[in-house]
Design an enzyme around this catalytic site. Structure first.
Site, PDB file in Angstrom:
ATOM      1  N   LYS B  74      24.856  28.038 -21.053  1.00 40.97           N
ATOM      2  CA  LYS B  74      25.123  29.475 -20.875  1.00 40.97           C
ATOM      3  C   LYS B  74      24.439  29.940 -19.598  1.00 40.97           C
ATOM      4  O   LYS B  74      23.274  29.589 -19.344  1.00 40.97           O
ATOM      5  CB  LYS B  74      24.611  30.257 -22.093  1.00 40.97           C
ATOM      6  CG  LYS B  74      25.003  31.745 -22.067  1.00 40.97           C
ATOM      7  CD  LYS B  74      24.581  32.492 -23.331  1.00 40.97           C
ATOM      8  CE  LYS B  74      25.025  33.955 -23.299  1.00 40.97           C
ATOM      9  NZ  LYS B  74      24.653  34.709 -24.502  1.00 40.97           N
ATOM     10  N   SER B 149      28.196  37.471 -26.871  1.00 42.03           N
ATOM     11  CA  SER B 149      28.264  37.286 -25.436  1.00 42.03           C
ATOM     12  C   SER B 149      28.389  35.826 -25.005  1.00 42.03           C
ATOM     13  O   SER B 149      28.767  35.560 -23.878  1.00 42.03           O
ATOM     14  CB  SER B 149      27.029  37.886 -24.787  1.00 42.03           C
ATOM     15  OG  SER B 149      25.867  37.178 -25.167  1.00 42.03           O
ATOM     16  N   SER B 173      25.317  37.072 -30.737  1.00 45.77           N
ATOM     17  CA  SER B 173      26.002  36.432 -29.609  1.00 45.77           C
ATOM     18  C   SER B 173      26.180  34.923 -29.688  1.00 45.77           C
ATOM     19  O   SER B 173      26.854  34.346 -28.853  1.00 45.77           O
ATOM     20  CB  SER B 173      25.294  36.784 -28.301  1.00 45.77           C
ATOM     21  OG  SER B 173      25.538  38.123 -27.987  1.00 45.77           O
TER      22      SER B 173
END
Ligand SMILES: [Mg+2]
Ligand SMILES: [Zn+2]
Lengths: 95, 480, 497
Positions: B74, B149, B173
């Site tokens: 990420k 997210s 998320s």
């Protein structure tokens, strides 16, 4: 509690964000829409409840007073928007 | 090759069925051919160098269990020498000069970073539509969102562009995109995975974790990601168990609690059916089920959407165009530099949250908002404490609906409301998982498992046992 | 412990041109930022050494890079607690770090990590002498830990401000007094007392030029007897005790002028300009300050357990008041001498180092407070930079005590030592300054002088005993000052009677 356009401008400035005159009405509406969601909070009985600012009940760990870092200013200066004489540069600040 | 799990890939590498370079090239080619927009940066050259080194280790016989396994990282984790944007224009020019602790740990395990996964800007969003680099598509239906997210991470794993991806979970998320993309995700206990070098959204809520195909893979990766870090004051100095050790345990006698508040209005009936069927499966495996109550869980939304913005309004002040990151062109003075760099650099949702947080902390409003929210947070946390006196694990839906259409939500508030089932455990700091539990309208549905503090082993065990009885986790989107 | 708030005293009748005779009283509170003498920064492992290449000591944490986190330095906590114990203050066993949010280029994170609601040191007090021989208690509201900001340099470029973040993250103890001082002199006495204390307990080097010890003064005035405090101005940028006194006096005058002309004082921050000797408003920093303090979520509550507290308490060094008492009791010094010698740690250290090599305490006290301090003052330097070490100075004092040289000669020897001409013994030997103690030789000289000055001898014998000084002078002249004055006096008395 509902925000006025003037308040929104002040908050934006505190956060160093600019809200143009053209945007302020919409931004105010959006923020008030979000704040409406918070209205319920006031109704919750929290008498005698202590605030919880951290999920775990722990104490701060302390580190020994030792110098562990080396000079990396070359690498750090290399990613800065503007530098000179090993300083970070910004437009002149008048005190 | 791309359909294999981390555990299977590990065996294949060990048995020399394929090399890490072959594996890496295979995934890199899949990423190149993909239109999911799951990556912000693809680090092909670096990946191949890492893969060669991994192959050398395998050849020498000193490979670890994860040596040579590729992953998607990420873009919120700092990676030395590689752009770390967190999905924001304001960090688009930021080549991190240092590695996050998690990055360092994965490197040290000889894993291969394929690239930096797309995400909602600065981790603010539940659809991955808020990325400066454009929305990510759900591999199950490219008109739908992957969740957020950690949307890029989830899409990458679901689309088999990477066997595993890192994620972070501040209010759901990891779990929500895992649920919406039909994969496995775990958000560990707060303090279990170091936050050092993980760009902070809301410091007291953020926690990193893996997104994988299976619970077993999650356990393998957790063995590397978890652990005490002296660079993070909120990291816990507590031994890391071998998370794979107890995966085979029977779950007979496991006490499951179903919070009635999680099954009330607002929950899509198709999702509810899948979740209840999954719970039945657990019952069939010997678990017992009882209804519980988390009376304050309804307050999680206002509480979270005060606390997280307050913390982020302060955390993001460092993005000021002075020392790194985006600076506006030709600032005429310092004010102009601040105002334009930040206004041009941040997207609309980030600005809204910064402003909400700035307001909630300001003189005259602090008590009514921030302090009040911290008190309600305490109540929410107490609910869980009480619940865990009678049950071992809490189960329920992750998201009220399956993945929604790209562009479906026009305003922030309706998107916030969809976080109802995930926020409360971040407020309490508890661990939680999402595992594939079935489908509704051809879209995956996740089951949420919430455990007490430090119960990751139990969660992974329960999830692994479920995955032994079901095959939802090995279903693939069409064309993959 | 309950603290007694001392009464604010009037500064007296002010004689302004308009002939009014309004009596004002001044109320002063000080905020002192004391840099803690640690090796590394408060929240990072970067060095705190002064004067390094710009930004070479600003690490990722100090720069506020995305993702970095603070970890608290143990020594910083110990130093704060040491200070708290030294002023007999309440130590908060649990204290909290908070963020103070504002934007400035030398504040890398956009917030300063400080303490707000729960500081590490609570209420305490300290005694100052007010000059008229009286002591006054000044309350200390609190002392809290925080990080220093970097430095903005405005004169390096025409169009840019240059930012050096070496200082960012240096630990500070901010010591906040109650508004208990009623004159600039008292404020200075208080500041000096704190200055001495932080050096005594070894938590701060006290270097004001380098900014290790900085004072801000909150100044307001009110009509004598008024209950309510007047509107205050905060004076910043004061880097010497002299300037502190000047700045406060200027500010008091300015406020009096405003009030007497019917105006009102504006609450603001004012910068002291030492060159122009004026204070001026810092309007640029005044706009809409809302610091939005809240507990720093990256840090946890600091808990001080009893073990640590006891460890610090048992290692507490001798405090100035204790040292003073010891000088009086054990060394037999006067209250005044003991006060002067202990008011600065460096002076006390110098004095005690002299005693360590065997110099007499009273003689050492006289020479440190007399000749040494006069010469230091004349040369505009201080005892830390004295070219003559305490050991060397002790040797000189010991030569007076053992009658090798007279006090008068000693002054000359000291001058030579200051010039670097050698040790006391070396100078005495090379210049042949050793005192004449051979009474036969001195007697011979005296007889010659008596023979050559018969008129004066007559007068002396006629009752003008003041002339003894004349004879002493003649003898000293003839011996180039090397005769022992006591011996000369004694022999003259014998010969002239
Ligand atoms: Mg302060
Ligand atoms: Zn007057």
């Amino acid at each position: 509690m509902s925000l006025s356009e003037q308040q929104v401008k002040e908050i934006a400035y505190l956060a160093r964000l600019s809200v143009d005159d053209g945007e302020v009405e919409q931004t105010t509406a959006e923020l008030n829409n979000i704040l409406d969601l918070m209205a319920d909070l006031a109704k919750i009985d929290t008498q005698g409840v202590s605030p919880m600012s951290h999920p775990l009940n722990m104490s701060q760990r302390l580190r020994e007073d030792e110098v562990s870092e080396i000079d990396q200013s070359q690498e750090f200066q290399a990613i800065a928007p503007q530098t000179g004489k090993n300083h970070f540069l910004v437009p002149t600040v008048i005190e | 090759m791309h359909k294999l799990t981390v555990a299977e890939l590990s065996k294949g590498l060990k048995n020399k069925e394929f090399s890490s370079v072959e594996l890496t090239e295979h995934f890199l080619n899949r990423i190149k051919a993909s239109d999911l927009n799951a990556f912000i940066t693809v680090t092909d050259d670096l990946a191949l160098v890492q893969a060669q080194a991994a192959d050398a280790k395998i050849a020498n016989g000193n490979a670890g269990i994860l040596t040579g396994i590729p992953y998607a990282h990420k873009d919120i984790f700092c990676t030395k020498g590689v752009k770390t944007s967190a999905g924001s224009k304001i960090l688009d020019p930021f080549i991190s000069p240092y590695d996050a602790t998690v990055s360092h740990k994965l490197n040290s395990a000889d894993m291969i970073m394929l690239g930096k996964a797309n995400m909602d800007e600065l981790a603010m969003g539940s659809s991955n539509e808020k990325s400066f680099y454009g929305p990510v598509k759900n591999p199950w239906n490219k008109n739908k969102v992957p969740g957020g997210s950690s949307g890029g991470s989830a899409a990458a794993v679901a689309g088999r562009l990477s066997p595993f991806a890192t994620g972070t979970d501040t209010g759901g998320s990891i779990r929500q995109p895992a649920s919406l993309c039909g994969i496995t995700g775990i958000k560990p206990t707060y303090g279990r995975v170091s936050r050092y070098g993980m760009i902070a959204y809301a410091s007291s809520l953020d926690q990193g974790g893996p997104l994988t195909q299976t619970a077993q893979d999650a356990a393998l990766v957790m063995n590397v990601m978890a652990g005490f870090d002296e660079k993070d004051s909120t990291s816990i100095d507590r031994a890391v168990p071998d998370y794979t050790q107890n995966l085979g345990n029977s779950i007979e006698g496991l006490k499951i609690g179903l919070p009635k508040e999680f099954f009330s209005e607002g929950l899509d009936s198709g999702v509810a059916e899948v979740v209840m069927a999954a719970v039945k499966e657990f019952e069939a495996m010997g678990a017992s089920v009882q209804e519980i109550s988390l009376p304050n869980s309804a307050h999680a939304i206002p509480t979270y959407y005060i606390i997280a913005p307050c913390e982020c309004s302060s955390n993001l002040s460092r993005l000021d165009g002075v020392r790194y990151g985006y600076r506006c062109e030709n600032p005429k003075d310092l004010e102009d530099l601040y105002l334009r760099s930040r206004s041009e650099g941040f997207g609309a949702e980030v600005k809204r949250r910064i402003m909400i947080g700035t307001y909630a902390l300001s003189a005259g409003y602090y008590d009514a908002y921030y302090l009040k929210a911290q008190k309600v947070r305490h109540l929410i946390s107490e609910d869980f404490k009480k619940a865990f006196q009678s049950v071992d694990v809490i189960m329920g839906p992750v998201s009220p609906t399956t993945a929604f259409d790209l562009g479906a939500f026009k305003d922030s508030v309706s998107m916030y409301l969809a976080d109802i089932y995930t926020l409360s455990l971040n407020l309490a700091g508890l661990p939680g998982m999402s595992i594939p539990a079935g489908f509704s309208n051809n879209m995956p549905v996740g089951l949420q498992l919430i455990g007490n503090y430090w119960s990751e082993e139990m969660l992974l065990n329960a999830a692994h046992q479920f995955q032994g009885e079901t095959d939802w986790h090995s279903r693939l989107p069409e064309g993959v | 412990m309950q603290r007694i708030n001392s009464k604010v005293r009037p500064i007296g009748i002010h004689d302004c041109q308009k002939g009014c005779s309004m009596v004002w009283e001044t109320v002063i509170g000080l905020e002192i930022h004391s840099q803690l003498k640690t090796k590394s920064k408060i929240f990072s492992g970067a060095s705190t050494a002064f004067g390094a290449t710009p930004n070479s000591q600003a690490c990722a944490v100090d720069l506020g890079l995305p993702g970095v986190l603070p970890v608290l330095n143990k020594e910083v906590v110990k130093m704060a607690v040491t200070f708290g114990l030294a002023i007999d203050a309440k130590i908060n066993k649990r204290s909290i770090f908070a963020r103070k949010n504002y934007f400035y280029p030398d504040l890398p994170k956009g917030y300063q990590i400080s303490q707000f609601e729960l500081p590490i040191v609570g209420e305490g007090e300290i005694e100052i002498s007010t000059g008229d021989g009286k002591v006054k208690k000044v309350g200390i509201t609190r002392a809290h830990l925080e990080e220093d900001a970097g430095k903005s340099i405005h004169d390096l470029y025409d169009d840019y401000t240059a930012v050096d973040l070496n200082r960012a993250g240096t630990p500070l103890l901010e010591i906040v007094s109650d508004p208990d001082m009623s004159s600039a002199k008292e404020a200075v006495a208080y500041a000096k007392k704190i200055h001495a204390l932080v050096q005594y307990i070894g938590i701060c080097d006290g270097n004001m030029q380098e900014g290790s010890f900085r004072c801000d003064a909150n100044v307001s005035i009110r009509k004598q007897g008024a209950e309510k405090l007047g509107t205050r101005a905060e004076l910043k940028n004061i880097n010497s005790f002299k300037f502190l006194e000047k700045a406060i006096n200027l500010e008091v005058e300015r406020q009096q002028d405003i009030l007497e002309e019917g105006g009102s004082v504006v609450q603001e921050t004012r910068l002291y300009d030492a060159v122009k000797n004026e204070t001026r408003s810092m309007r640029s920093k005044e706009e809409a300050n809302d610091y939005r303090y809240f507990p720093d979520p990256d840090l946890l509550p600091v808990d001080i357990d009893d073990e640590l507290l006891e460890q610090i308490r048992s290692n507490l060094p001798e405090l100035p008041t204790e040292k003073k008492q010891r000088f009086i009791n054990d060394l037999g010094l006067s209250d005044y001498d003991a006060e002067v010698l202990t008011s600065q740690k460096a002076v006390a250290d110098y004095f005690e180092a002299m005693l360590d090599v065997g110099a007499d305490s009273k003689l050492s006290a006289n020479w440190v407070m007399g000749e040494l301090s006069a010469v230091l003052k004349k040369n505009q330097t201080d005892i830390e930079n004295c070219p003559v070490s305490a050991q060397a100075f002790a040797e000189l004092v010991m030569r007076i005590a053992d009658d090798t040289i007279s006090g008068k000669i000693a002054k000359d020897v000291f001058k030579a030592m200051w010039q670097g001409e050698g040790s006391a013994d070396e100078i005495i030997n090379s210049k042949g300054l050793k005192q004449m103690t051979d009474s036969g030789a001195i007697e011979g000289i005296i007889e010659k002088i008596i023979a050559n000055n018969s008129a004066q001898v007559e007068q002396y014998k006629g009752g003008n005993t003041k002339l003894l000084g004349f004879f002493v002078g003649q003898v000293m002249k003839a011996t180039q000052g090397k005769a022992n004055p006591k011996q000369v006096n004694q022999l003259l008395n014998e010969k002239l009677s």
